[in-house]
Write an enzyme that holds these catalytic residues in place. Structure first.
Site, PDB file in Angstrom:
ATOM      1  N   TYR A   1     -14.157 -18.091   7.391  1.00 47.01           N
ATOM      2  CA  TYR A   1     -14.442 -19.080   6.339  1.00 47.01           C
ATOM      3  C   TYR A   1     -15.450 -20.112   6.840  1.00 47.01           C
ATOM      4  O   TYR A   1     -15.284 -20.715   7.905  1.00 47.01           O
ATOM      5  CB  TYR A   1     -13.148 -19.768   5.928  1.00 47.01           C
TER       6      TYR A   1
ATOM      7  N   TYR B   1     -20.656 -19.611  -2.553  1.00 44.72           N
ATOM      8  CA  TYR B   1     -19.407 -20.312  -2.292  1.00 44.72           C
ATOM      9  C   TYR B   1     -18.436 -19.936  -3.395  1.00 44.72           C
ATOM     10  O   TYR B   1     -18.487 -20.478  -4.488  1.00 44.72           O
ATOM     11  CB  TYR B   1     -19.662 -21.813  -2.265  1.00 44.72           C
TER      12      TYR B   1
END
Lengths: 393, 329
Positions: free
Chosen positions: A297, A347
């Protein structure tokens, strides 16, 4: 899932379908429509009819209730629905919930989804200026009057301490950004397709919250991403090569706060990710050496360094050296974020990263790593989080 | 492409301009006599005020030695001689210049600014001469937009004479005074940046005792009365022993910067960008978030010794802040 013993989830379920909308800066349609499109695309990819879906999982932060998405996507009765909290930390957690439901027979086909207009609608980076006095509001309230108002600022507080403790420079962050953007440069679905960056670009990008610069921060994206989870048995007979879930875990650490865990003994690591890592290694029976590629991440680059350390790909404080040796790039020890990550592709609160892990298992990534047996995927960092180990059937 | 409304507006403007143009060349006043003759005291006051020490204006003996042969008034005093006096108004209400002004004000050009002044001097004025003048409207411009607003430039010309000849029937032009004003509608001002206060404290029953302490300029630390563990920020229970019982101790006020950031973006109107936010480890061993005062944001460093103070940011917001101190402290 436990820290004390391996759980019984290994190999029982699989991700059988992935689907997404285009990733853009202004989708021109509602978040609910994006969710419905992504769910339908994932079901099409799996070759499963909407009427077969009986479970749905999303983020508490998602604005599209399960029943609303079900209505829009032709889905009928639901026996399981669940939400996972803590922003992007929920991503792999949605799959963990789905896998538990399928493994226990509570549902047969579970769709996990996340959809938002995060660029054209509410932008997470615009700052928190007001909160009601709930427990979470009060927690953020310790930061707000002093002007620590954005996700970037909460992460930067850890990043500064990390640099200081290990005598590293911001070039360590730069190597993470360079790897993401190098991978995105080959990905036609990435916003930064064809646009790699250099260390000079990184160092010259404007400060956002020192010690972080613009190129340390992920994009803001409009879009939707969905995943379809079924039993590993069922997955064998479907359209796509299954990505078997060999471990799925959630984790929060002692003295955890949502994004501002400033009051723990140490600020150079991610204890909640350590909780996830222990479970993933324990249940999958794997070690870092067994992972061919990872999706770590990357809302902000500094936490990628800490994840490498928490999972044991290198020792404490060694991540700056590990990334400087180009280990995150194709041909390195751990090609990471081969879709371009959230800096390079989009994103989608980590959900697009899970889709990339599935592609690596299928052998269909634009940056395909050779002989992929196991892929590690993580969710939001600095928050209570989650992770997955996916493998071949 | 122009719309009907645009065409109509253009026509109205053209019609208005034609009405203004009718004023060009009209005389407003003729043969107005100056209030005072050219005289020594006014010249001396003016020269002193302007810092002009040329003796040709004030020293008769010296003036005789110049080619003027006598005292003359400074040429740039020209407007002084035609001033109407402090309490005099403009020419009468039905004079063309007043009608012109009324017309533009009615059209919405209510503001006025003098933009420029040009003078010509034909010959020096001597002591004892009394000037008289005529005023006329020279030009009215089409509608113009400047930095101030949109309106019309109006130029008036004053011709200044001295009577000559046996019966003073001749008028000798001694100077001209051309004066331009802009009658305009100001641009809409951007609304004044309203005061943006800092985000408020978030207060509930758990956090209130801390903020009450701040209002009394005390930095309170929670202490578990069961196991003695200190904690910040405030919360209802002890993570060490799970006790819900607690009291407080007052922090001594010294600490060390544990980490810090500098906020650059986005721009928050409540804060003076860029600014530093720091995490301070108090000497008691617990951390607290705060601002660093007394040094620029780029001089904040981990390990710096800092001392507590309180800053009243606005009527309702007092906050702790920390200032670097002698590093041995």
């Amino acid at each position: 899932m436990s820290l004390k013993h391996a759980d019984s989830l290994k190999g029982k379920t699989a991700i059988a379908g992935i689907g997404a909308t285009e990733f853009s800066k202004d989708s021109g349609r509602s978040e609910l429509r994006l969710a419905a499109e992504a769910v339908k695309a994932a079901l099409d990819d799996a070759g499963i009819a909407p009427s077969e879906v009986d479970g749905m999982v999303t983020f508490t932060m998602d604005n599209n209730p399960e029943i609303s998405v079900a209505r829009a996507a032709g889905i009928g009765d639901l026996t399981f629905f669940s939400r996972v909290h803590y922003g992007g930390g929920a991503a792999c957690g949605t799959v963990a919930h789905a896998a538990m439901a399928v493994a226990t027979g509570i549902a047969d086909v579970v769709v996990c989804y996340r959809a938002f207009n995060e660029r054209s609608g509410r932008r997470f980076g615009s700052g928190v200026l007001e909160r009601t006095p709930t427990a979470e509001g009060v927690e953020l309230g310790w930061n707000m009057p002093y002007g620590l108002l954005t996700p970037a600022s909460w992460v930067a507080m850890f990043a500064q301490r990390y640099l200081y403790t290990y005598g590293a420079t911001t070039e360590a962050f730069g190597h993470v950004a360079i790897a993401d953007r190098a991978h995105a440069a080959n990905n036609p679905n990435a916003y930064f397709y064809g646009k790699p960056i250099t260390m000079e670009d990184h160092q010259n990008s404007r400060p956002i919250v020192e010690p972080m610069r613009l190129l340390d921060c992920c994009q803001e994206t409009d879009g939707g991403q969905a995943l379809v989870i079924v039993s590993a048995e069922r997955a064998k007979d479907l359209k796509q090569k299954p990505a078997v879930i060999n471990a799925a875990a959630q984790g929060a650490g002692r003295n955890q706060e949502q994004m501002s865990s400033f009051y723990r003994d140490d600020m150079t690591g991610l204890p909640e990710m350590q909780v996830v890592a222990k479970q993933l290694w324990q249940t999958s029976g794997l070690t870092p050496d067994d992972i061919q590629t990872a999706v770590l991440y990357d809302h902000f680059t500094p936490f990628v360094l800490m994840q490498l350390e928490e999972f044991g790909f290198c020792g404490r404080g060694e991540a700056p050296g590990f990334v400087a040796d180009d280990n995150l790039l194709m041909g390195g020890k751990l090609p990471t974020n081969t879709h371009g990550g959230q800096l390079g592709e989009a994103y989608l609160h980590g959900m697009n990263g899970i889709a990339e892990a599935v592609r690596q298992i299928r052998g269909t990534s634009v940056n395909q790593v050779e002989d992929v047996h196991n892929v590690l995927v993580t969710a939001g960092t600095g928050v209570p989080t989650s992770g997955l180990v996916l493998g071949q059937a | 492409m122009t719309t009907v409304e645009e065409t109509d507006a253009q026509a109205a403007k053209a019609e208005f301009l034609a009405r203004l143009k009718e004023f060009e060349g009209l005389h407003c006043e003729s043969g107005v006599l100056a209030l005072d003759p050219v005289n020594g005291p006014m010249i001396r006051h003016w020269a002193e005020a302007m810092g002009d020490t040329n003796p040709v204006y004030t020293d008769a003996e010296f003036a005789k030695t110049t080619h003027f042969g006598e005292i003359v008034a400074p040429a740039t005093m020209l407007q002084v001689w035609i001033m109407r006096g402090l309490h005099a108004g403009q020419p009468g209400g039905d004079s063309p210049v007043q009608r012109l002004y009324d017309l533009v004000v009615e059209a919405g050009f209510g503001s006025v600014v003098a933009t420029n002044c040009e003078q010509e001097y034909m010959r020096p004025l001597r002591l004892g001469e009394t000037v008289e003048y005529d005023q006329l409207i020279e030009t009215v411009s089409e509608e113009k937009t400047t930095g101030l607003g949109t309106g019309h430039f109006i130029t008036t010309l004053v011709n200044i004479f001295v009577r000559t000849g046996e019966g003073a029937e001749e008028r000798e032009l001694v100077g001209t005074h051309r004066f331009r004003i802009l009658r305009y509608t100001p641009h809409k001002r951007k609304p004044k940046q309203e005061f943006k206060p800092r985000p408020r404290r978030v207060v509930n029953r758990d956090s209130k005792p801390f903020w009450d302490g701040v209002d009394e300029e005390k930095l309170l630390i929670q202490r578990c009365t069961e196991c003695g563990t200190l904690r910040l920020p405030f919360g209802p229970g002890c993570n060490n022993c799970a006790s819900l019982e607690w009291d407080t101790v007052e922090a001594g006020g010294l600490g060390t910067i544990y980490s810090h950031v500098t906020m650059h973006y986005p721009k928050f109107p409540a804060f003076d960008m860029p600014y530093a936010v720091a995490l301070i480890e108090l000497d008691e061993g617990v951390r607290t978030l705060s601002n660093i005062v007394g040094i620029p944001h780029d001089e904040v460093r981990i390990g710096m010794r800092v001392a507590l103070e309180f800053v009243q940011h606005d009527a309702d917001l007092k906050l702790p802040a920390f200032r670097p101190v002698d590093q041995e402290a």
